[in-house]
Design an enzyme around this catalytic site. Structure first.
Site, PDB file in Angstrom:
ATOM      1  N   ASP A 181      34.794  36.444  31.053  1.00  0.00           N
ATOM      2  CA  ASP A 181      33.785  35.511  31.609  1.00  0.00           C
ATOM      3  C   ASP A 181      33.803  34.096  30.551  1.00  0.00           C
ATOM      4  O   ASP A 181      33.652  33.016  31.253  1.00  0.00           O
ATOM      5  CB  ASP A 181      32.406  36.111  31.571  1.00  0.00           C
ATOM      6  CG  ASP A 181      32.387  37.039  32.262  1.00  0.00           C
ATOM      7  OD1 ASP A 181      33.316  37.752  32.971  1.00  0.00           O
ATOM      8  OD2 ASP A 181      31.115  37.814  32.558  1.00  0.00           O
ATOM      9  N   GLU A 416      31.778  48.746  24.594  1.00  0.00           N
ATOM     10  CA  GLU A 416      32.255  47.732  25.577  1.00  0.00           C
ATOM     11  C   GLU A 416      33.335  46.954  25.107  1.00  0.00           C
ATOM     12  O   GLU A 416      34.210  46.711  25.540  1.00  0.00           O
ATOM     13  CB  GLU A 416      31.050  46.883  25.947  1.00  0.00           C
ATOM     14  CG  GLU A 416      31.252  45.850  27.008  1.00  0.00           C
ATOM     15  CD  GLU A 416      30.419  44.864  27.577  1.00  0.00           C
ATOM     16  OE1 GLU A 416      30.256  43.977  28.249  1.00  0.00           O
ATOM     17  OE2 GLU A 416      29.194  45.232  26.865  1.00  0.00           O
TER      18      GLU A 416
END
Length: 445
Positions: A181, A416
């Site tokens: 992102d 993550e």
């Protein structure tokens, strides 16, 4: 591995790591799909589900196929596979940007399920092929027969509707479509997107409730993300006329490499389902040729995104530039160049790695070891590079990267993402694709 006396606790065994991964995936299972995490990401995400299927097939093959089937049930009529499929059981406002923000129901061709209008890298055909290859059965062959036309439609959407540059590569219309992102790769095209940070006051960001804001994209990033989505949404998520109206148009090395790898995977799937593999091989060759022609810079010796607004390569050297190595037909010159880039001080790949592979050039002035895709190490990029190294005859480097991936989870668990120096876990704990891809690398030495 046993620790010597006084050296601290023993590192987890491979069996212990496997149990951790299975427990993580079981804990994130949601009756017909797996959430990426119970905190930051409570819905179904597109490329997450593909990576999750790759690992699930080693332990829960029925769930691996259901994962993909559930995702593709939300495919749009134009072939796009949305990057988020929303769980209708969750309360409004439980995630931003949620279904009320995307308003997919108002768009032509959207499914009955509430979804986003964006896509993510098309790693799904590769996942489907690997799932069948690793646990072949009549059930998996039937699953491939059901998925094959949907996978073909996904490829057609990307290579036809999104070919803004006219060379056969898919253009992304938002940084979220790259999967990475807030990568520095998007700084230059994002800077041209007008945005007012005050717009974020109308929303409550979900991510900073569960993660340190210093580790996440900034409010300015999010204001621009919202502005880009609003522009696409207001046009009904249509792709005709993108060149004349849309504020963010980029050809991405990762998305393009995944597009080519998908055609190679479909060429493997085709004989299983009674289709002709030839057209897939031809399309794969054309995609690789276009990728080299448009995104490879012989001066830097790596791949870069192309900003279609300026028709220039974006100079940032990120891990995106390493991803074309997943293409089995990448020419030898580019294979050698990508391996050299990966082994440089920028990324530190070696047969015995002392630090994890970062997502951005660690020698760059804008390298940020804690902030999302601006430096931290991610299991999915590592896994893609690991596959590419193995397919291009570098088992020494692949072994070093595999051990580095195992060390990440042994140190911090299934986070993550990870600090690119200390291996500390960052972002969400109990993250599904980390667990799933861990299972896959454990299964192959």
């Amino acid at each position: 591995m046993a620790a010597s006396a006084g050296s601290g606790p023993a590192a987890p065994t491979h069996a212990e790591l496997r149990r951790l991964a299975v427990a993580t995936l079981d804990g994130n299972w949601e009756h017909d799909h797996t959430v990426p995490s119970r905190t930051l990401y409570p819905h179904q995400w597109s490329w997450d589900s593909a990576f999750i299927a790759v690992g699930l097939v080693h332990v829960r093959p029925d769930r691996a196929w259901r994962e993909l089937r559930t995702l593709f049930a939300a495919q749009w009529t134009d072939g796009r596979v949305p990057h988020i499929v929303f769980n209708p059981a969750l309360r409004v406002g439980s995630y931003f940007p949620g279904p009320e923000f995307w308003n997919s129901a108002a768009a032509d061709g959207a499914p009955a399920a509430a979804t986003s209008g964006l896509v993510q890298p098309p790693v799904h055909a590769l996942a489907a092929w690997l799932a069948h290859r690793r646990a072949p059965s009549e059930e998996s062959a039937r699953a491939l027969r059901r998925l094959y036309p949907r996978l073909v439609a996904q490829q057609r959407y990307l290579t036809v509707h999104r070919d803004v540059g006219g060379a056969g590569l898919a253009c992304i219309v938002h940084p979220w479509e790259s999967g990475v992102d807030n990568s520095p790769a998007w700084d230059a095209p994002m800077a041209a997107v007008p945005a007012d940070v005050a717009v974020m006051r109308a929303y409550r960001r979900h991510d900073t409730t569960y993660a340190d804001a210093a580790h996440r994209p900034t409010d300015l990033d999010y204001a621009r993300y919202v502005a880009i989505v609003a522009a696409y949404r207001e046009a009904g998520y249509r792709d005709d006329g993108l060149a004349g109206r849309h504020p963010f148009l980029v050809e991405c090395p990762l998305v393009s490499a995944a597009l080519g790898a998908a055609e190679h995977a479909l060429a493997r799937i085709a004989p299983v389902v009674g289709a002709d593999p030839g057209p897939h091989r031809d399309r794969a060759a054309r995609i690789t040729e276009a990728l080299v022609e448009r995104l490879y810079d012989p001066v830097t010796g790596t791949f870069h995104p192309r900003d279609l607004r300026t028709d220039r390569l974006i100079p940032a050297r990120t891990a995106l530039g390493l991803m074309p190595l997943i293409l089995p037909d990448l020419p030898a010159r580019q294979v050698a160049a990508v391996v050299t880039e990966a082994c440089s001080a920028r990324f530190g790949l070696s047969a015995r790695m002392d630090r994890p592979l970062p997502s951005h050039d660690r020698t760059a002035p804008d390298f940020e070891p804690l902030r999302y895709w601006r430096g931290p190490s991610w299991m999915n990029l590592n896994w893609l590079l690991w596959r590419g190294l193995r397919s291009h005859g570098r088992p020494d480097l692949a072994a070093g990267l595999r051990q580095s991936m195992l060390d990440l989870v042994a140190t911090a668990g299934c986070h993550e993402y990870f600090h690119p120096d200390t291996r500390a876990g960052l972002g969400s704990p109990a993250f599904s694709w980390t667990a799933s891809l861990l299972l896959d690398v454990l299964a192959e030495s």
